[in-house]
Design an enzyme around this catalytic site. Structure first.
Site, short mmCIF file in Angstrom:
data_model
loop_
_atom_site.label_atom_id
_atom_site.label_comp_id
_atom_site.label_asym_id
_atom_site.label_seq_id
_atom_site.Cartn_x
_atom_site.Cartn_y
_atom_site.Cartn_z
N ARG A 106 34.76 46.72 15.86
CA ARG A 106 35.87 45.83 15.61
C ARG A 106 36.97 46.64 14.92
NH1 ARG A 106 31.14 43.02 14.20
NH2 ARG A 106 30.86 41.09 15.39
N LYS A 140 31.33 42.18 10.34
CA LYS A 140 31.48 40.73 10.38
C LYS A 140 30.18 40.07 9.95
CE LYS A 140 33.17 37.08 13.38
NZ LYS A 140 33.67 36.76 14.72
N HIS A 172 40.42 44.21 20.53
CA HIS A 172 39.33 43.34 20.96
C HIS A 172 39.06 43.52 22.46
CE1 HIS A 172 36.46 40.14 20.42
NE2 HIS A 172 36.90 39.60 21.54
N ARG A 175 36.93 46.43 22.87
CA ARG A 175 35.56 46.08 22.47
C ARG A 175 34.82 45.44 23.65
NH1 ARG A 175 32.25 44.78 18.11
NH2 ARG A 175 31.58 42.62 17.98
N HIS A 224 26.33 41.57 17.25
CA HIS A 224 26.21 40.13 17.53
C HIS A 224 24.83 39.62 17.13
CE1 HIS A 224 29.39 40.49 20.95
NE2 HIS A 224 29.96 40.30 19.77
N TYR A 234 31.10 38.49 26.43
CA TYR A 234 32.00 39.63 26.37
C TYR A 234 32.13 40.34 27.71
CZ TYR A 234 33.05 40.06 21.39
OH TYR A 234 33.55 39.88 20.12
#
Length: 173
Positions: A38, A63, A130, A133, A156, A165
């Site tokens: 990220r 995150k 993003h 990513r 994740h 994704y």
């Protein structure tokens, strides 16, 4: 692949005031593509988080305040080594920060966003951190990497997020 190559070409052909800026752009692009970090995780990296000998990047408190290790692929290592060689010439008060702006202070998310926007316009390809990513996830899924390993690299907690994704185009379908 064609878009990534166009971005790489744009970096090679763009006029830069200093080699440091070109090498920084190359390293940022390749790091996003080959790690799936990220933008905030990339900006928060410290020198001791990147271990070229061990071949790992330690993402501290990503995150969800979770930490993880991401592998440094052989294709990425030369970019990181080259960046570190020119980084050492930067005068900085923030000696611990891995990525530095041209003033020698920690790169901020706004700095990275601005750099990617300029590159996007130059290559005429819409990109974001993003989006890169998601490119990481899609590229390695298409290379046959197990989805659960991509999930771990992305940080994740739910494999369904990783599946969302993945991008596909009409030719793949």
């Amino acid at each position: 692949e064609a878009q990534i190559n166009a971005l790489r070409k744009a970096i090679k052909t763009k006029r830069y005031e200093a080699d440091y800026s070109r090498i920084l752009d190359q390293t940022l692009l390749e790091t996003f593509i080959h790690t799936g970090l990220r933008i905030a995780e990339l900006c928060q990296l410290n020198l001791n988080d990147v271990n070229l000998e061990e071949g790992t990047i330690h993402v501290q408190l990503g995150k969800g305040r979770k930490s993880r290790k991401v592998g440094i692929l052989s294709v990425l290592a030369p970019y990181l080594e080259n960046y570190l060689a020119v980084r050492s010439n930067r005068v900085t008060s923030e000696r611990l920060s891995f990525f530095l702006n041209r003033r020698g202070t920690r790169l901020k998310t706004a700095d990275v966003t601005r750099r990617l926007l300029k590159l996007s316009k130059l290559a005429n390809i819409p990109i974001t951190a993003h989006g890169l990513r998601r490119t990481f996830a899609t590229y390695y899924a298409n290379q046959g990497k197990p989805l659960h390993l991509i999930q771990l690299a992305l940080g994740h907690s739910d494999i369904r997020t990783t599946q969302e994704y993945l991008m596909s185009d009409e030719a793949q379908v």
